[in-house]
Design a protein around this motif. Structure first.
Motif, short mmCIF file in Angstrom:
data_model
loop_
_atom_site.label_atom_id
_atom_site.label_comp_id
_atom_site.label_asym_id
_atom_site.label_seq_id
_atom_site.Cartn_x
_atom_site.Cartn_y
_atom_site.Cartn_z
N TYR A 148 -6.73 3.42 1.50
CA TYR A 148 -6.08 2.12 1.62
C TYR A 148 -5.24 2.03 2.90
O TYR A 148 -5.21 1.01 3.56
CB TYR A 148 -5.20 1.84 0.40
CG TYR A 148 -6.01 1.35 -0.78
CD1 TYR A 148 -6.49 0.04 -0.83
CD2 TYR A 148 -6.29 2.18 -1.85
CE1 TYR A 148 -7.24 -0.41 -1.90
CE2 TYR A 148 -7.04 1.75 -2.93
CZ TYR A 148 -7.51 0.45 -2.95
OH TYR A 148 -8.26 0.00 -4.01
N ILE A 149 -4.54 3.14 3.19
CA ILE A 149 -3.65 3.13 4.37
C ILE A 149 -4.47 2.96 5.65
O ILE A 149 -4.04 2.26 6.58
CB ILE A 149 -2.79 4.43 4.40
CG1 ILE A 149 -1.72 4.36 3.31
CG2 ILE A 149 -2.12 4.64 5.76
CD1 ILE A 149 -1.00 5.66 3.04
N TYR A 154 7.48 6.77 4.89
CA TYR A 154 6.42 7.21 3.98
C TYR A 154 6.10 8.69 4.20
O TYR A 154 5.97 9.46 3.24
CB TYR A 154 5.17 6.36 4.18
CG TYR A 154 4.01 6.77 3.29
CD1 TYR A 154 4.04 6.52 1.92
CD2 TYR A 154 2.91 7.43 3.83
CE1 TYR A 154 2.99 6.91 1.11
CE2 TYR A 154 1.85 7.82 3.01
CZ TYR A 154 1.89 7.57 1.65
OH TYR A 154 0.87 7.96 0.84
N LEU A 173 2.28 8.75 -6.67
CA LEU A 173 2.49 10.18 -6.38
C LEU A 173 3.76 10.67 -7.07
O LEU A 173 3.80 11.77 -7.63
CB LEU A 173 2.58 10.42 -4.87
CG LEU A 173 1.28 10.35 -4.08
CD1 LEU A 173 1.56 10.35 -2.58
CD2 LEU A 173 0.35 11.51 -4.42
N SER A 193 -4.96 7.01 -1.38
CA SER A 193 -3.90 6.46 -0.53
C SER A 193 -4.38 6.37 0.90
O SER A 193 -4.19 5.34 1.58
CB SER A 193 -2.65 7.34 -0.58
OG SER A 193 -2.16 7.40 -1.88
N SER A 230 1.33 3.84 -3.22
CA SER A 230 0.99 5.26 -3.03
C SER A 230 2.17 6.16 -3.40
O SER A 230 2.02 7.12 -4.16
CB SER A 230 0.57 5.49 -1.58
OG SER A 230 0.51 6.86 -1.31
N GLN A 266 -7.01 1.22 6.08
CA GLN A 266 -7.51 -0.16 6.25
C GLN A 266 -6.48 -1.08 6.93
O GLN A 266 -6.81 -2.18 7.35
CB GLN A 266 -7.86 -0.75 4.88
CG GLN A 266 -9.14 -0.16 4.30
CD GLN A 266 -9.36 -0.61 2.88
OE1 GLN A 266 -8.79 -1.59 2.42
NE2 GLN A 266 -10.20 0.13 2.16
N VAL A 267 -5.23 -0.62 6.97
CA VAL A 267 -4.17 -1.45 7.58
C VAL A 267 -4.14 -1.19 9.08
O VAL A 267 -4.30 -0.05 9.53
CB VAL A 267 -2.79 -1.10 6.95
CG1 VAL A 267 -1.67 -1.91 7.60
CG2 VAL A 267 -2.82 -1.32 5.45
N TRP A 313 3.35 11.00 -10.91
CA TRP A 313 2.47 12.14 -11.23
C TRP A 313 3.26 13.46 -11.14
O TRP A 313 3.16 14.33 -11.99
CB TRP A 313 1.26 12.13 -10.30
CG TRP A 313 0.30 13.25 -10.51
CD1 TRP A 313 -0.17 14.11 -9.55
CD2 TRP A 313 -0.32 13.67 -11.74
NE1 TRP A 313 -1.02 15.02 -10.11
CE2 TRP A 313 -1.15 14.78 -11.44
CE3 TRP A 313 -0.26 13.22 -13.05
CZ2 TRP A 313 -1.89 15.43 -12.42
CZ3 TRP A 313 -1.01 13.87 -14.03
CH2 TRP A 313 -1.81 14.96 -13.70
N LEU A 356 -5.23 11.31 -5.50
CA LEU A 356 -4.27 10.25 -5.17
C LEU A 356 -4.05 10.15 -3.67
O LEU A 356 -3.97 9.05 -3.12
CB LEU A 356 -2.93 10.51 -5.88
CG LEU A 356 -2.85 10.23 -7.37
CD1 LEU A 356 -1.51 10.68 -7.93
CD2 LEU A 356 -3.05 8.75 -7.66
N LEU A 357 -3.98 11.31 -3.01
CA LEU A 357 -3.77 11.31 -1.56
C LEU A 357 -4.99 10.72 -0.83
O LEU A 357 -4.84 9.99 0.15
CB LEU A 357 -3.49 12.74 -1.06
CG LEU A 357 -2.11 13.30 -1.45
CD1 LEU A 357 -2.02 14.78 -1.13
CD2 LEU A 357 -0.99 12.54 -0.73
N SER A 404 -3.65 15.22 -7.60
CA SER A 404 -2.83 14.96 -6.41
C SER A 404 -3.71 14.72 -5.19
O SER A 404 -3.47 13.78 -4.42
CB SER A 404 -1.90 16.15 -6.13
OG SER A 404 -1.02 16.33 -7.19
N VAL A 459 0.84 -1.21 0.00
CA VAL A 459 0.00 0.00 0.00
C VAL A 459 0.87 1.26 0.00
O VAL A 459 0.67 2.17 -0.81
CB VAL A 459 -0.95 -0.01 1.23
CG1 VAL A 459 -1.56 1.35 1.45
CG2 VAL A 459 -2.04 -1.04 1.04
#
Lengths: 197, 87
Positions: free
Chosen positions: B61-62, B12, A90, B58, A86, B64-65, A93, B54-55, B51, A82
């Protein structure tokens, strides 16, 4: 707050931007003849690369999960996947936007009186140079390689008087036409400015 | 070696910080050095819009962990590699 944003937007976006139809220090009789960017094929190459970078990992993941459905069963594998996905999307892009900026902000403007070269070199570095047409001594156009010849793009090199460096129009469409235009305009400009010969 | 999954979030977030700085620089660049017209404004807003999308994806999904989960590195790695060659 909304008014502040409106003011900021107007100030930054509208007032500070360079207009390609109203040049800075424009002379009274000066007309814009051509605004040239790199060939559209160069932008297409960037878009194709972006689409490939977008699709290939998706295809790879699709086939990987088709053959190995429980690959992300573990919590560590899922977390890494994940975060990695991501960061990857990013990053590409942002990379694509940088490529577009690089393409879009490099412009050559030919007017009836001068050539203006606006070049973006990395971040926070913009070089604007201009030369009067009557000072031009030599114009050379080049199309080298198979793809540039097929797609009709190449380089135009402009040599001006003195030891100043050449103007370099790179990857521009129809370089021969641009050379002819510059030569024609510089001859006309010399006739208008006989004292500058 | 056992550690909490949330430790993975630190690199990250470091990446997100660098990405945000570069994104702001890119948008500023378009605003400062772009040419007056629809293209500059439209592309900047498309960049910001995608952007944000996408964030948000992200984040979806993040979230869900279970980041509080403890994992054993070598054990997980072995499980991961053994599951790769199970078939």
């Amino acid at each position: 707050m909304a008014k502040r944003f409106e003011f900021f937007f107007f100030h930054v976006y509208v007032l500070n931007m360079l207009s390609l139809h109203r040049l800075p220090d424009q002379l009274p009789d000066e007309k814009i003849i051509k605004v040239i960017r790199r060939d559209l094929f160069i932008l297409c190459k960037k878009i194709i690369l972006f689409v490939l970078l977008l699709i290939l990992p998706l295809l790879f993941s699709y086939f990987l999960f088709a053959f190995q459905p429980d690959l992300l069963a573990g919590s560590l594998a899922q977390a890494i996947f994940v975060l990695g996905a991501s960061a990857y999307f990013l990053f590409i892009w942002l990379f694509f936007f940088f490529s577009f900026i690089d393409y879009y902000l490099d412009v050559w403007i030919i007017t009836s009186e001068r050539i203006i070269d606006i070049e973006q070199q990395g971040f926070f570095s913009r070089i604007i140079s201009e030369e009067k047409l009557f000072r031009i001594q030599d114009v050379t156009s080049e199309m080298r390689g198979v793809i540039p010849t097929i797609m009709k793009y190449g380089e135009v090199l402009v040599q001006t008087a003195g030891t100043q460096e050449r103007f370099h129009f790179y990857q521009v469409p129809n370089p021969d036409d641009i050379r002819d235009t510059i030569i024609k305009l510089s001859e006309q400009c010399r006739l208008r400015h006989p004292e500058e010969k | 070696m056992t550690f909490s999954l949330y430790l993975l979030l630190f690199p990250y977030f470091a990446f997100l910080f660098v990405w945000t700085v570069f994104s702001l620089a890119a948008v500023f660049h378009m605003a400062r050095f772009g040419f007056k017209g629809l293209t500059s404004v439209a592309t900047t807003f498309v960049y910001i819009g995608i952007s944000v999308f996408l964030l948000m994806v992200s984040y979806g999904y993040i979230s869900q962990v279970d980041w509080r989960q403890e994992v054993t590195v070598w054990q997980s790695a072995l499980n991961f590699s053994s599951s790769m060659f199970m078939y």
